[in-house]
Scaffold this active site. Structure first.
Site, PDB file in Angstrom:
ATOM      1  N   ASP A 139       8.861  22.662  73.717  1.00 58.98           N
ATOM      2  CA  ASP A 139       7.482  22.047  73.486  1.00 58.98           C
ATOM      3  C   ASP A 139       7.648  21.114  72.208  1.00 58.98           C
ATOM      4  O   ASP A 139       8.308  20.254  72.328  1.00 58.98           O
ATOM      5  CB  ASP A 139       6.516  23.330  73.284  1.00 58.98           C
ATOM      6  CG  ASP A 139       5.107  22.777  73.011  1.00 58.98           C
ATOM      7  OD1 ASP A 139       4.595  22.381  74.122  1.00 58.98           O
ATOM      8  OD2 ASP A 139       4.651  22.618  71.944  1.00 58.98           O
ATOM      9  N   HIS A 146       4.707  27.693  81.246  1.00 61.01           N
ATOM     10  CA  HIS A 146       5.342  26.855  79.767  1.00 61.01           C
ATOM     11  C   HIS A 146       6.104  27.649  78.930  1.00 61.01           C
ATOM     12  O   HIS A 146       6.907  27.240  78.346  1.00 61.01           O
ATOM     13  CB  HIS A 146       4.181  26.122  79.214  1.00 61.01           C
ATOM     14  CG  HIS A 146       4.173  25.274  77.920  1.00 61.01           C
ATOM     15  ND1 HIS A 146       4.987  24.094  78.124  1.00 61.01           N
ATOM     16  CD2 HIS A 146       4.118  25.523  76.773  1.00 61.01           C
ATOM     17  CE1 HIS A 146       5.051  23.696  76.742  1.00 61.01           C
ATOM     18  NE2 HIS A 146       4.562  24.498  76.140  1.00 61.01           N
ATOM     19  N   TYR A 188      -0.702  17.031  66.300  1.00 62.24           N
ATOM     20  CA  TYR A 188      -1.211  16.116  67.254  1.00 62.24           C
ATOM     21  C   TYR A 188      -2.117  15.091  66.816  1.00 62.24           C
ATOM     22  O   TYR A 188      -1.955  13.979  67.506  1.00 62.24           O
ATOM     23  CB  TYR A 188      -2.213  17.446  68.060  1.00 62.24           C
ATOM     24  CG  TYR A 188      -1.480  18.315  68.933  1.00 62.24           C
ATOM     25  CD1 TYR A 188      -0.941  17.914  70.238  1.00 62.24           C
ATOM     26  CD2 TYR A 188      -1.389  19.539  68.440  1.00 62.24           C
ATOM     27  CE1 TYR A 188      -0.479  18.946  71.143  1.00 62.24           C
ATOM     28  CE2 TYR A 188      -0.408  20.589  69.207  1.00 62.24           C
ATOM     29  CZ  TYR A 188      -0.112  20.224  70.610  1.00 62.24           C
ATOM     30  OH  TYR A 188       0.690  21.208  71.132  1.00 62.24           O
TER      31      TYR A 188
END
Length: 288
Positions: free
Chosen positions: A104, A267, A211
């Site tokens: 990730d 994931h 982010y």
């Protein structure tokens, strides 16, 4: 005994001016493991003792996460700083190179580090994070934009923190249990460990700042060459955040590439299918 305690040791190092926490086990060549969001070093609990038999394994808390320092300025959470953190870690531990493993966000950092410092990466292993060029390509498609809705939601000030904290960090539990194909991969103690890490003062905003800077950095707008570092990609096929199609065509950017797909896996690939992930990594490294 707490799930955070095990055969590993907890240590700290100052790298790139930031105090970073990591756990380590084993001796030998260096293997660095970088986690993703909303995780911490604990994501590698099934890999640390496995590879400590042949390597000095170091599973890092990225800056802003868990027990690592949490710089307050949003500008501290940019890729150049993350890359310098890893460089400082490797050199600070007395090594010139490592086997670099990332999942990730840790995968994004690993890709960027391998491009910036290929001489310091003996082998690159990336789990469920596409090559940056393929990710940028994907963000131009409606399909991936829909999958990546949370990236845009996280741009809002304050609201994501409020919602993630509410109902005892229920959204963190949902992120793991909701996405996982094999729900038994996460015990309640595991989930609580992730909640506790996110609840540390300053951690949640720091985690979201990764982010909040994403569209101002080279993650999505750089021209990428061909990487010469031997690379293994491992991909859980049932990733609801990142489509499998983002892996297609990676060969154009990596000279020596292997891809291993794991069906019926989300994931959270190294936690949901640890034995298979460990096997693929061992085979890639020539370890039996």
């Amino acid at each position: 005994m707490s799930v955070l305690e095990g055969s590993w040791q907890h240590k700290y190092i100052t790298a790139n001016g930031v105090r970073l926490h990591y756990v380590t086990q084993g001796n030998g060549p260096l293997m660095v493991m970088l986690h993703g969001f909303p995780e911490f070093w604990y994501s590698w609990r099934h890999q640390i003792p496995e590879f400590a038999r042949n390597f000095k394994v170091v599973a890092l808390d990225l800056r802003g996460y868990n027990d690592s320092e949490k710089p307050k300025n949003q500008s501290a959470y940019v890729m150049d700083e993350f890359v310098r953190d890893v460089e400082g870690l490797i050199k600070g531990l007395g090594y010139e190179k490592c086997i670099l493993v990332g999942h990730d966000w840790g995968g994004a950092i690993a890709w960027n580090f391998a491009y910036s410092h290929p001489q310091m990466v003996e082998r690159l292993i990336v789990l469920n994070l596409p090559h940056p060029a393929k990710f940028a390509e994907g963000l131009r498609t409606p399909q991936q934009l829909l999958r990546s809705w949370y990236m845009f939601f996280f741009q809002l000030p304050g609201i994501p923190e409020f919602l993630i904290q509410s109902l005892d960090y229920q959204l963190i539990e949902t992120a793991f249990q909701g996405m996982a194909v094999n729900k038994s991969a996460f015990t309640q103690a595991d989930i609580n460990a992730y909640k506790d890490a996110a609840a540390k003062r300053g951690a949640l905003t720091a985690m979201l700042n990764y982010y909040r800077n994403i569209f101002q950095q080279r993650i999505v707008n750089q021209n990428w060459g061909v990487l010469s570092v031997p690379t293994l990609m491992i991909w859980g096929e049932n990733d609801t955040a990142l489509g499998k199609e983002l892996t297609y065509g990676t060969q154009a950017y990596v000279k020596d590439l292997q891809i291993k797909y794991i069906p019926n896996c989300s994931h959270w690939v190294q936690q949901e299918q640890p034995q298979l992930v460990n096997q693929y990594i061992r085979e890639f490294l020539g370890e039996n």
